[in-house]
Design a protein around this motif. Structure first.
Motif, PDB file in Angstrom:
ATOM      1  N   GLN A 103       0.989 -12.147  -1.025  1.00 51.69           N
ATOM      2  CA  GLN A 103       1.080 -13.565  -1.351  1.00 51.69           C
ATOM      3  C   GLN A 103       0.449 -13.827  -2.714  1.00 51.69           C
ATOM      4  N   CYS A 104       0.658 -15.012  -3.207  1.00 49.84           N
ATOM      5  CA  CYS A 104       0.122 -15.417  -4.508  1.00 49.84           C
ATOM      6  C   CYS A 104      -1.382 -15.153  -4.577  1.00 49.84           C
ATOM      7  N   ASP A 105      -1.822 -14.631  -5.692  1.00 49.47           N
ATOM      8  CA  ASP A 105      -3.220 -14.326  -6.000  1.00 49.47           C
ATOM      9  C   ASP A 105      -3.767 -13.092  -5.287  1.00 49.47           C
ATOM     10  N   ASP A 106      -2.982 -12.457  -4.408  1.00 51.65           N
ATOM     11  CA  ASP A 106      -3.436 -11.196  -3.826  1.00 51.65           C
ATOM     12  C   ASP A 106      -3.587 -10.166  -4.938  1.00 51.65           C
ATOM     13  N   ILE A 107      -4.555  -9.294  -4.780  1.00 53.60           N
ATOM     14  CA  ILE A 107      -4.686  -8.129  -5.653  1.00 53.60           C
ATOM     15  C   ILE A 107      -4.037  -6.971  -4.912  1.00 53.60           C
ATOM     16  N   LEU A 108      -3.132  -6.284  -5.597  1.00 44.28           N
ATOM     17  CA  LEU A 108      -2.498  -5.138  -4.983  1.00 44.28           C
ATOM     18  C   LEU A 108      -2.995  -3.860  -5.645  1.00 44.28           C
ATOM     19  N   VAL A 109      -3.040  -2.816  -4.871  1.00 48.05           N
ATOM     20  CA  VAL A 109      -3.396  -1.492  -5.365  1.00 48.05           C
ATOM     21  C   VAL A 109      -2.159  -0.627  -5.189  1.00 48.05           C
ATOM     22  N   SER A 110      -1.658  -0.125  -6.302  1.00 45.11           N
ATOM     23  CA  SER A 110      -0.455   0.692  -6.299  1.00 45.11           C
ATOM     24  C   SER A 110      -0.847   2.144  -6.546  1.00 45.11           C
ATOM     25  N   ARG A 111      -0.455   3.024  -5.614  1.00 45.29           N
ATOM     26  CA  ARG A 111      -0.842   4.438  -5.680  1.00 45.29           C
ATOM     27  C   ARG A 111       0.405   5.319  -5.641  1.00 45.29           C
ATOM     28  N   LEU A 112       0.273   6.500  -6.242  1.00 42.30           N
ATOM     29  CA  LEU A 112       1.406   7.418  -6.209  1.00 42.30           C
ATOM     30  C   LEU A 112       0.967   8.871  -6.181  1.00 42.30           C
ATOM     31  N   TRP A 113       1.881   9.712  -5.734  1.00 39.96           N
ATOM     32  CA  TRP A 113       1.804  11.153  -5.900  1.00 39.96           C
ATOM     33  C   TRP A 113       3.212  11.622  -6.207  1.00 39.96           C
ATOM     34  N   ILE A 114       3.330  12.840  -6.752  1.00 46.16           N
ATOM     35  CA  ILE A 114       4.614  13.303  -7.282  1.00 46.16           C
ATOM     36  C   ILE A 114       4.878  14.743  -6.879  1.00 46.16           C
ATOM     37  N   GLU A 115       6.153  15.042  -6.723  1.00 44.95           N
ATOM     38  CA  GLU A 115       6.587  16.418  -6.495  1.00 44.95           C
ATOM     39  C   GLU A 115       7.905  16.623  -7.245  1.00 44.95           C
ATOM     40  N   LYS A 116       8.294  17.884  -7.388  1.00 47.69           N
ATOM     41  CA  LYS A 116       9.559  18.177  -8.047  1.00 47.69           C
ATOM     42  C   LYS A 116      10.434  18.975  -7.105  1.00 47.69           C
ATOM     43  N   GLY A 124      14.151  20.690  -7.559  1.00 54.17           N
ATOM     44  CA  GLY A 124      15.273  20.958  -8.462  1.00 54.17           C
ATOM     45  C   GLY A 124      15.085  20.206  -9.763  1.00 54.17           C
ATOM     46  N   VAL A 125      16.057  19.376 -10.123  1.00 50.61           N
ATOM     47  CA  VAL A 125      15.945  18.576 -11.348  1.00 50.61           C
ATOM     48  C   VAL A 125      15.313  17.212 -11.088  1.00 50.61           C
ATOM     49  N   ARG A 126      14.996  16.933  -9.823  1.00 48.69           N
ATOM     50  CA  ARG A 126      14.479  15.610  -9.472  1.00 48.69           C
ATOM     51  C   ARG A 126      12.953  15.585  -9.423  1.00 48.69           C
ATOM     52  N   TYR A 127      12.400  14.512  -9.998  1.00 51.87           N
ATOM     53  CA  TYR A 127      10.981  14.206  -9.835  1.00 51.87           C
ATOM     54  C   TYR A 127      10.909  13.168  -8.723  1.00 51.87           C
ATOM     55  N   ILE A 128      10.172  13.465  -7.672  1.00 48.75           N
ATOM     56  CA  ILE A 128      10.075  12.559  -6.530  1.00 48.75           C
ATOM     57  C   ILE A 128       8.713  11.873  -6.585  1.00 48.75           C
ATOM     58  N   PHE A 129       8.739  10.567  -6.803  1.00 45.61           N
ATOM     59  CA  PHE A 129       7.521   9.763  -6.805  1.00 45.61           C
ATOM     60  C   PHE A 129       7.375   9.117  -5.430  1.00 45.61           C
ATOM     61  N   HIS A 130       6.258   9.375  -4.789  1.00 38.81           N
ATOM     62  CA  HIS A 130       5.922   8.744  -3.520  1.00 38.81           C
ATOM     63  C   HIS A 130       4.921   7.640  -3.860  1.00 38.81           C
ATOM     64  N   GLN A 131       5.320   6.408  -3.644  1.00 39.21           N
ATOM     65  CA  GLN A 131       4.514   5.275  -4.080  1.00 39.21           C
ATOM     66  C   GLN A 131       4.230   4.326  -2.929  1.00 39.21           C
ATOM     67  N   ASP A 132       2.983   3.887  -2.869  1.00 39.95           N
ATOM     68  CA  ASP A 132       2.548   2.942  -1.843  1.00 39.95           C
ATOM     69  C   ASP A 132       1.800   1.793  -2.491  1.00 39.95           C
ATOM     70  N   ILE A 133       2.046   0.603  -1.992  1.00 39.93           N
ATOM     71  CA  ILE A 133       1.323  -0.584  -2.451  1.00 39.93           C
ATOM     72  C   ILE A 133       0.515  -1.125  -1.276  1.00 39.93           C
ATOM     73  N   PHE A 134      -0.775  -1.325  -1.532  1.00 44.97           N
ATOM     74  CA  PHE A 134      -1.694  -1.854  -0.534  1.00 44.97           C
ATOM     75  C   PHE A 134      -2.247  -3.186  -0.995  1.00 44.97           C
ATOM     76  N   ARG A 135      -2.565  -4.060  -0.056  1.00 42.37           N
ATOM     77  CA  ARG A 135      -3.295  -5.291  -0.350  1.00 42.37           C
ATOM     78  C   ARG A 135      -4.765  -4.901  -0.443  1.00 42.37           C
ATOM     79  N   GLU A 136      -5.410  -5.225  -1.553  1.00 46.54           N
ATOM     80  CA  GLU A 136      -6.775  -4.763  -1.795  1.00 46.54           C
ATOM     81  C   GLU A 136      -7.774  -5.255  -0.753  1.00 46.54           C
ATOM     82  N   LYS A 137      -7.670  -6.514  -0.351  1.00 48.44           N
ATOM     83  CA  LYS A 137      -8.721  -7.086   0.494  1.00 48.44           C
ATOM     84  C   LYS A 137      -8.854  -6.424   1.858  1.00 48.44           C
ATOM     85  N   ASP A 138      -7.775  -5.830   2.373  1.00 53.43           N
ATOM     86  CA  ASP A 138      -7.872  -5.197   3.693  1.00 53.43           C
ATOM     87  C   ASP A 138      -7.196  -3.827   3.756  1.00 53.43           C
ATOM     88  N   GLU A 139      -6.713  -3.334   2.618  1.00 52.51           N
ATOM     89  CA  GLU A 139      -6.062  -2.015   2.523  1.00 52.51           C
ATOM     90  C   GLU A 139      -4.829  -1.891   3.419  1.00 52.51           C
TER      91      GLU A 139
END
Length: 137
Positions: A71-84, A86-101
């Motif tokens: 919601q408006c004014d929430d702080i989000l924490v965006s995290r990622l990890w990566i793997e390869k 073949g020719v693809r880079y796979i980004f695994h991304q998660d977004i958490f709400r900071e106040k309660d994870e």
């Protein structure tokens, strides 16, 4: 459990919310993209500089799972990890709400490189990302 290699924080702005007062689903794409761009800077690479040399990392596929709304004014924490794969880079991304994870959105983003318009492997991206591939284990 995923081993994140990068995280950044952002604040939800009012214009990103819909009439229900929650973040419009399309804005998560921007959050994920901004996180990948910031991560890339930490590796010493720049999308614009790579583009000027004819090397473009482009999204080939995305899969998103919406979990808990931001919601408006929430702080989000965006995290990622990566793997390869073949020719693809796979980004695994998660977004958490900071106040309660609470997990808000999860994405798998597949990128490929076009080198002078043709699908291929980029030695520069491989070298920049190599230290992070091993951290997945």
């Amino acid at each position: 459990m995923e081993k994140y290699i990068y995280e950044t924080k952002m604040e939800v702005r009012d214009y990103e919310c819909d009439i229900e007062g929650i973040v419009n689903n399309a804005n998560y794409l921007h959050y994920f993209e901004h996180t990948r761009h910031r991560f890339l800077k930490t590796t010493g690479l720049s999308f614009s500089e790579m583009h000027s040399r004819g090397i473009d990392a482009v999204v080939a596929r995305m899969n998103l799972q919406y979990k808990t709304p931001l919601q408006c004014d929430d702080i989000l924490v965006s995290r990622l990890w990566i793997e390869k794969q073949g020719v693809r880079y796979i980004f695994h991304q998660d977004i958490f709400r900071e106040k309660d994870e609470k997990l808000c959105c999860r994405a798998t983003v597949e990128l490929v490189c076009l080198i002078n318009g043709k699908l291929g492997n980029s030695d520069e991206y491989d070298r920049a990302f190599a230290p992070y591939f091993a951290k997945k284990d």
